[in-house]
Each structure stands twice: as structure tokens, then as C-alpha cells.
Design a protein around this motif. Structure first.
Motif, short mmCIF file in Angstrom:
data_model
loop_
_atom_site.label_atom_id
_atom_site.label_comp_id
_atom_site.label_asym_id
_atom_site.label_seq_id
_atom_site.Cartn_x
_atom_site.Cartn_y
_atom_site.Cartn_z
N THR A 36 -7.90 -2.68 9.85
CA THR A 36 -7.74 -4.12 10.04
C THR A 36 -7.11 -4.80 8.83
O THR A 36 -7.05 -6.03 8.78
CB THR A 36 -9.12 -4.77 10.32
OG1 THR A 36 -9.98 -4.52 9.21
CG2 THR A 36 -9.74 -4.24 11.60
N ASN A 37 -6.65 -4.01 7.86
CA ASN A 37 -6.05 -4.54 6.63
C ASN A 37 -6.96 -5.57 5.96
O ASN A 37 -6.53 -6.65 5.58
CB ASN A 37 -4.68 -5.16 6.92
CG ASN A 37 -3.68 -4.13 7.34
OD1 ASN A 37 -3.70 -3.00 6.85
ND2 ASN A 37 -2.80 -4.49 8.26
N THR A 38 -8.23 -5.22 5.83
CA THR A 38 -9.22 -6.13 5.26
C THR A 38 -9.93 -5.47 4.08
O THR A 38 -10.25 -4.29 4.13
CB THR A 38 -10.28 -6.51 6.32
OG1 THR A 38 -9.62 -7.06 7.45
CG2 THR A 38 -11.28 -7.51 5.79
N SER A 53 -13.31 -1.44 2.04
CA SER A 53 -11.99 -1.65 2.66
C SER A 53 -12.01 -1.13 4.08
O SER A 53 -12.74 -0.22 4.42
CB SER A 53 -10.90 -0.94 1.87
OG SER A 53 -11.12 0.45 1.88
N PHE A 73 -4.23 -5.69 -2.02
CA PHE A 73 -3.37 -5.13 -0.98
C PHE A 73 -2.55 -3.93 -1.44
O PHE A 73 -1.59 -3.54 -0.80
CB PHE A 73 -2.53 -6.23 -0.34
CG PHE A 73 -3.41 -7.21 0.38
CD1 PHE A 73 -4.11 -6.82 1.51
CD2 PHE A 73 -3.58 -8.48 -0.10
CE1 PHE A 73 -4.96 -7.69 2.16
CE2 PHE A 73 -4.42 -9.37 0.54
CZ PHE A 73 -5.11 -8.97 1.68
N GLU A 119 -7.88 -10.78 4.00
CA GLU A 119 -7.16 -10.21 5.14
C GLU A 119 -5.67 -10.39 4.93
O GLU A 119 -5.21 -11.40 4.44
CB GLU A 119 -7.58 -10.92 6.43
CG GLU A 119 -9.06 -10.75 6.72
CD GLU A 119 -9.51 -11.57 7.90
OE1 GLU A 119 -8.72 -12.39 8.41
OE2 GLU A 119 -10.66 -11.39 8.32
N GLN A 120 -4.93 -9.38 5.33
CA GLN A 120 -3.47 -9.46 5.19
C GLN A 120 -2.85 -9.85 6.49
O GLN A 120 -3.25 -9.50 7.55
CB GLN A 120 -2.91 -8.13 4.72
CG GLN A 120 -1.46 -8.19 4.43
CD GLN A 120 -0.98 -6.88 3.82
OE1 GLN A 120 -1.64 -5.87 3.85
NE2 GLN A 120 0.21 -6.92 3.25
N GLN A 147 -2.97 0.27 -2.19
CA GLN A 147 -3.80 1.31 -1.59
C GLN A 147 -5.18 1.25 -2.23
O GLN A 147 -5.30 1.31 -3.45
CB GLN A 147 -3.16 2.68 -1.82
CG GLN A 147 -3.89 3.83 -1.21
CD GLN A 147 -3.72 3.88 0.29
OE1 GLN A 147 -2.78 3.35 0.83
NE2 GLN A 147 -4.66 4.53 0.96
N PRO A 194 -8.94 -0.10 6.35
CA PRO A 194 -7.49 0.05 6.50
C PRO A 194 -6.99 -0.29 7.91
O PRO A 194 -5.88 -0.78 8.07
CB PRO A 194 -7.23 1.53 6.19
CG PRO A 194 -8.45 2.02 5.51
CD PRO A 194 -9.58 1.14 5.93
#
Length: 136
Positions: free
Chosen positions: A110-112, A106, A71, A135-136, A73, A108
Motif C-alpha cells: 500500500t506504499n505506507t 512498512s 519513500f 502514504e505515497q 526502500q 510495501p
């Protein structure tokens, strides 16, 4: 003339005997059993990568510690670092596995982060792959 001997785990020859526990724990009986060494090994690898070091009270070395990397960058350098952790963890904790391919993607929006690992089990005919989504 050299022969390539393929080893088969004797438990794989007994189809009604459970070898391990499958993930996720979602059945009515809480645990789903695995009945082949291939499935049991895959469940162990997934469990290892989804667990953080220190998360298991009586087994503090279990886990890969990927969440601390996932999580941040996600740059090409970070993907290289994740790849290195995966390869180190597998060679340390699963020495019978040979990694054939690792891909990190990655998303970005969907923060996955998706980790794909293709591997072989040495001295067997077992080849498998797994896909882990963080996933976040």
C-alpha cells in the motif's frame, strides 16, 4: 526523603481556555482548538513530523525531513535511520519529552510507512502516544 513533584500547566486548570490548535484543520471554523497541554503538545509533534524542513517560509527549521527517508526502500538500516531522526528531532525541538518507544512499520503493497511514538512529558504525569501514517 525525595519528593517527585508533578507539574500541571495552569492553563489545564481552565477548561474553557484553548491552549493550541489541533490537526487536521477540518472544522467549519477552520481551526479546532485544543484545551489541554497534552493535546496541544501532541498536535505540535505531529505537525513537526509532517512538515518538511524549508516548507514553512518564515520558519525554515520547522520540520523533520522524514519524507526524504520514508519513500526509499524500507530496510532495517533505513528504519534505524528514521528512528535516529525521530529521536534527534524530539530531543532538539521538544526537550521536555522523553521517548519511551519508537516503532516503524512498512507496508510495501500500500506504499505506507507507519511511525508509532510513545512518550512521556518530564516532570508531569502525562504519557501519550501517536501514530503517523505516511502514504505515497
Amino acid at each position: 526523603m525525595a519528593f517527585n513533584i508533578q507539574k500541571i500547566n495552569p492553563l489545564d486548570l481552565q477548561p474553557r481556555k484553548a491552549v493550541g490548535v489541533n490537526l487536521p484543520f477540518s472544522s467549519n471554523s477552520v481551526f479546532n482548538s485544543t484545551y489541554t497541554t497534552q493535546d496541544a503538545l501532541k498536535a505540535k509533534v505531529v505537525n513537526h513530523f509532517l512538515t518538511e524542513k524549508g516548507e514553512r517560509y518564515l520558519n525554515p527549521d520547522l520540520g523533520a525531513g522524514l519524507r526524504r527517508l520514508i519513500f526509499d526502500q524500507i530496510t532495517e538500516d533505513k528504519k534505524g535511520e528514521i528512528d535516529a531522526v525521530i529521536r534527534t528531532e524530539i530531543s532538539t525541538y521538544f526537550p521536555s519529552l522523553q521517548i519511551n518507544n519508537v516503532k516503524i512499520a512498512s507496508s510495501p503493497d500500500t506504499n505506507t510507512v507507519t511511525v508509532f511514538i510513545k512518550y512521556s512529558v518530564m516532570q508531569t504525569n502525562i504519557q501519550d502516544e501517536l501514530l503517523i501514517n505516511f502514504e505515497q
